[in-house]
Scaffold this motif. Structure first.
Motif, PDB file in Angstrom:
ATOM      1  N   THR A  51       0.846  -1.187   0.000  1.00 17.07           N
ATOM      2  CA  THR A  51       0.000   0.000   0.000  1.00 17.07           C
ATOM      3  C   THR A  51       0.883   1.240   0.000  1.00 17.07           C
ATOM      4  O   THR A  51       2.020   1.201   0.477  1.00 17.07           O
ATOM      5  N   ASP A  52       0.356   2.335  -0.533  1.00 19.45           N
ATOM      6  CA  ASP A  52       1.100   3.591  -0.482  1.00 19.45           C
ATOM      7  C   ASP A  52       0.487   4.567   0.523  1.00 19.45           C
ATOM      8  O   ASP A  52       0.867   5.739   0.596  1.00 19.45           O
ATOM      9  N   TYR A  53      -0.480   4.092   1.304  1.00 17.88           N
ATOM     10  CA  TYR A  53      -1.094   4.878   2.374  1.00 17.88           C
ATOM     11  C   TYR A  53      -1.770   6.155   1.874  1.00 17.88           C
ATOM     12  O   TYR A  53      -1.741   7.193   2.542  1.00 17.88           O
ATOM     13  N   THR A  54      -2.388   6.082   0.703  1.00 21.68           N
ATOM     14  CA  THR A  54      -3.104   7.247   0.176  1.00 21.68           C
ATOM     15  C   THR A  54      -4.583   6.962  -0.069  1.00 21.68           C
ATOM     16  O   THR A  54      -5.345   7.883  -0.328  1.00 21.68           O
ATOM     17  N   ASP A  55      -4.984   5.702   0.012  1.00 25.49           N
ATOM     18  CA  ASP A  55      -6.351   5.296  -0.330  1.00 25.49           C
ATOM     19  C   ASP A  55      -7.012   4.703   0.911  1.00 25.49           C
ATOM     20  O   ASP A  55      -6.724   3.575   1.310  1.00 25.49           O
ATOM     21  N   LYS A  56      -7.917   5.476   1.529  1.00 26.69           N
ATOM     22  CA  LYS A  56      -8.568   5.018   2.753  1.00 26.69           C
ATOM     23  C   LYS A  56      -9.381   3.746   2.516  1.00 26.69           C
ATOM     24  O   LYS A  56      -9.355   2.819   3.343  1.00 26.69           O
ATOM     25  N   ALA A  57     -10.105   3.671   1.399  1.00 21.48           N
ATOM     26  CA  ALA A  57     -10.925   2.500   1.122  1.00 21.48           C
ATOM     27  C   ALA A  57     -10.060   1.247   1.008  1.00 21.48           C
ATOM     28  O   ALA A  57     -10.420   0.182   1.521  1.00 21.48           O
ATOM     29  N   GLN A  58      -8.912   1.390   0.345  1.00 27.20           N
ATOM     30  CA  GLN A  58      -8.021   0.243   0.208  1.00 27.20           C
ATOM     31  C   GLN A  58      -7.481  -0.186   1.569  1.00 27.20           C
ATOM     32  O   GLN A  58      -7.456  -1.370   1.902  1.00 27.20           O
ATOM     33  N   LEU A  59      -7.048   0.787   2.386  1.00 26.58           N
ATOM     34  CA  LEU A  59      -6.510   0.471   3.700  1.00 26.58           C
ATOM     35  C   LEU A  59      -7.572  -0.155   4.600  1.00 26.58           C
ATOM     36  O   LEU A  59      -7.300  -1.096   5.352  1.00 26.58           O
ATOM     37  N   THR A  60      -8.798   0.370   4.527  1.00 24.40           N
ATOM     38  CA  THR A  60      -9.889  -0.184   5.327  1.00 24.40           C
ATOM     39  C   THR A  60     -10.133  -1.640   4.965  1.00 24.40           C
ATOM     40  O   THR A  60     -10.320  -2.500   5.837  1.00 24.40           O
ATOM     41  N   SER A  61     -10.093  -1.922   3.674  1.00 26.06           N
ATOM     42  CA  SER A  61     -10.272  -3.301   3.214  1.00 26.06           C
ATOM     43  C   SER A  61      -9.142  -4.196   3.720  1.00 26.06           C
ATOM     44  O   SER A  61      -9.374  -5.316   4.176  1.00 26.06           O
ATOM     45  N   ILE A  62      -7.914  -3.696   3.654  1.00 23.39           N
ATOM     46  CA  ILE A  62      -6.756  -4.462   4.121  1.00 23.39           C
ATOM     47  C   ILE A  62      -6.858  -4.760   5.614  1.00 23.39           C
ATOM     48  O   ILE A  62      -6.504  -5.848   6.081  1.00 23.39           O
ATOM     49  N   LEU A  63      -7.376  -3.789   6.383  1.00 19.45           N
ATOM     50  CA  LEU A  63      -7.442  -3.925   7.842  1.00 19.45           C
ATOM     51  C   LEU A  63      -8.688  -4.650   8.331  1.00 19.45           C
ATOM     52  O   LEU A  63      -8.882  -4.815   9.541  1.00 19.45           O
ATOM     53  N   ASN A  64      -9.508  -5.082   7.437  1.00 22.93           N
ATOM     54  CA  ASN A  64     -10.711  -5.818   7.826  1.00 22.93           C
ATOM     55  C   ASN A  64     -10.326  -7.074   8.614  1.00 22.93           C
ATOM     56  O   ASN A  64      -9.545  -7.903   8.155  1.00 22.93           O
ATOM     57  N   GLY A  65     -10.864  -7.218   9.815  1.00 20.63           N
ATOM     58  CA  GLY A  65     -10.565  -8.382  10.652  1.00 20.63           C
ATOM     59  C   GLY A  65      -9.330  -8.220  11.522  1.00 20.63           C
ATOM     60  O   GLY A  65      -8.996  -9.121  12.311  1.00 20.63           O
ATOM     61  N   VAL A  66      -8.634  -7.097  11.416  1.00 19.87           N
ATOM     62  CA  VAL A  66      -7.428  -6.842  12.219  1.00 19.87           C
ATOM     63  C   VAL A  66      -7.823  -6.360  13.617  1.00 19.87           C
ATOM     64  O   VAL A  66      -8.716  -5.529  13.770  1.00 19.87           O
ATOM     65  N   HIS A  67      -7.152  -6.891  14.623  1.00 24.22           N
ATOM     66  CA  HIS A  67      -7.420  -6.509  16.011  1.00 24.22           C
ATOM     67  C   HIS A  67      -6.506  -5.373  16.477  1.00 24.22           C
ATOM     68  O   HIS A  67      -6.944  -4.438  17.149  1.00 24.22           O
ATOM     69  N   THR A  68      -5.216  -5.449  16.098  1.00 29.37           N
ATOM     70  CA  THR A  68      -4.215  -4.506  16.582  1.00 29.37           C
ATOM     71  C   THR A  68      -3.356  -4.009  15.421  1.00 29.37           C
ATOM     72  O   THR A  68      -2.883  -4.817  14.615  1.00 29.37           O
ATOM     73  N   VAL A  69      -3.137  -2.711  15.358  1.00 25.57           N
ATOM     74  CA  VAL A  69      -2.238  -2.125  14.362  1.00 25.57           C
ATOM     75  C   VAL A  69      -1.032  -1.536  15.077  1.00 25.57           C
ATOM     76  O   VAL A  69      -1.178  -0.755  16.025  1.00 25.57           O
ATOM     77  N   LEU A  70       0.159  -1.916  14.638  1.00 22.80           N
ATOM     78  CA  LEU A  70       1.405  -1.352  15.138  1.00 22.80           C
ATOM     79  C   LEU A  70       2.016  -0.538  14.010  1.00 22.80           C
ATOM     80  O   LEU A  70       2.278  -1.075  12.937  1.00 22.80           O
ATOM     81  N   CYS A  71       2.261   0.738  14.237  1.00 21.16           N
ATOM     82  CA  CYS A  71       2.776   1.600  13.175  1.00 21.16           C
ATOM     83  C   CYS A  71       4.245   1.954  13.413  1.00 21.16           C
ATOM     84  O   CYS A  71       4.609   2.423  14.490  1.00 21.16           O
ATOM     85  N   PHE A  72       5.063   1.715  12.398  1.00 22.33           N
ATOM     86  CA  PHE A  72       6.496   2.029  12.457  1.00 22.33           C
ATOM     87  C   PHE A  72       6.917   2.933  11.303  1.00 22.33           C
ATOM     88  O   PHE A  72       8.094   2.984  10.956  1.00 22.33           O
ATOM     89  N   SER A  73       5.974   3.611  10.683  1.00 15.42           N
ATOM     90  CA  SER A  73       6.311   4.463   9.548  1.00 15.42           C
ATOM     91  C   SER A  73       7.234   5.589   9.992  1.00 15.42           C
ATOM     92  O   SER A  73       7.277   5.962  11.163  1.00 15.42           O
TER      93      SER A  73
END
Length: 316
Positions: A51-73
């Motif tokens: 992902t290039d982190y510019t498309d909210k719909a794409q990111l939402t789809s990717i995160l479907n079913g995810v419990h925890t997000v860890l960000c290291f950007s």
């Protein structure tokens, strides 16, 4: 078992954390990266999404079913924190329960201007939960990662870089009186605390201090001499007032190299970093709290001196 998404998962700190999480064989791990997954190491239980982190719909789809997000950007390259804010919005839209923003360092950004975007994200998350709890989050803050003072190869992924406290070359730049305090925590301890936090059944604390040991600049230099075989160090002593004016009159300056920056930008950034590193010791920006130590009381943290003496033993 939960599904964990790791943003910026190809980075060095992220890779160390992923290894520990994967070794538990308890979780499904999804790495989000701008890189092509085929160019990265494959681990059991770990999948990739580009992902290039510019498309909210794409990111939402990717995160479907995810419990925890860890960000290291990377904070200093995410102008306006646009990418991380979009990731937060997508996490909320996907029903993610927990989020860890890109902290992984100091408690305060005073004298550390390259961390300015972290404050933007903190404010964004605070505003998000202003009326009611929308997203549970914690700011993992270990202070200075001690492995940066250790020999190359101490960590599998984390690569030491030049610091104002230069263990390999037995030299340091310090302020008069060796003023300054820092909390130092090993990468191993941070990674295991994150793994423990993922399994923690209670609510995550907003401030998530991961406390190894706090020590003065003079004590760290004392440990440095011992760890490096008792040989004397070359110490450059500067006046605090001069450093505040941007005068770093030193025969050497630790070099910062970011592939995303030009050589000229890296040279300028190196000067900013050494100034900020020295002054942040005075402001105690790297001194962190111990929330996760108290929530995970059975975990034993490494001793700074024992760690450095062990890993430098026998090194020329």
């Amino acid at each position: 078992m939960v599904k964990i998404a790791v943003a910026g998962g190809s980075g060095h700190i992220a890779s160390e954390v992923i290894d520990v999480l994967a070794a538990t064989h308890k979780h499904e791990i999804l790495i989000l990266s701008r890189k092509d997954p085929s160019t990265t190491e494959s681990l059991p239980g770990v999948t990739w999404a580009k992902t290039d982190y510019t498309d909210k719909a794409q990111l939402t789809s990717i995160l479907n079913g995810v419990h925890t997000v860890l960000c290291f950007s990377s904070a200093h390259t995410d102008h306006g924190s646009a990418a991380q804010k979009l990731l937060i919005d997508a996490a909320v839209a996907a029903g993610v329960k927990r989020f860890a923003p890109n902290e992984w360092s100091s408690a305060s950004i005073e004298e550390l201007p390259w961390y300015a975007e972290k404050v933007n994200v903190r404010a964004y998350l605070e505003e998000l939960n202003k009326e009611k709890k929308v997203l549970e989050y914690t700011l993992f803050q270990p202070g200075l990662l001690l492995d940066y003072c250790a020999p190359a190869g101490t960590c599998k992924h984390l690569e030491p870089f030049e610091l104002w406290i230069d263990f390999p070359n037995r030299r340091a730049i310090t302020l008069e009186g060796n003023v300054g305090e820092f909390t130092a925590t090993t990468m191993k301890d941070l990674a295991h605390v994150v793994a423990g936090a993922v399994e923690y059944s209670g609510e995550w604390p907003v401030i998530g201090g991961v406390y190894g040991m706090t020590l003065s600049m003079s004590k760290l230099l004392e440990i440095g001499v011992k760890a490096r075989g008792g040989k004397p160090w070359d110490i450059t002593t500067l006046k605090e007032d001069d450093v505040r004016l941007g005068k770093v009159d030193s025969p050497w300056v630790p070099k910062f190299n970011d592939p995303a920056l030009t050589p000229e930008q890296n040279e300028q950034f190196s000067k900013i970093i050494v100034r900020g590193s020295l002054l942040s010791g005075v402001s105690k920006s790297w001194v962190v709290s111990d929330e996760w130590n108290r929530l995970l009381p059975d975990y034993k943290f490494a001793d700074v001196e024992e760690f450095l003496v062990k890993h430098w033993a026998g090194r020329p």
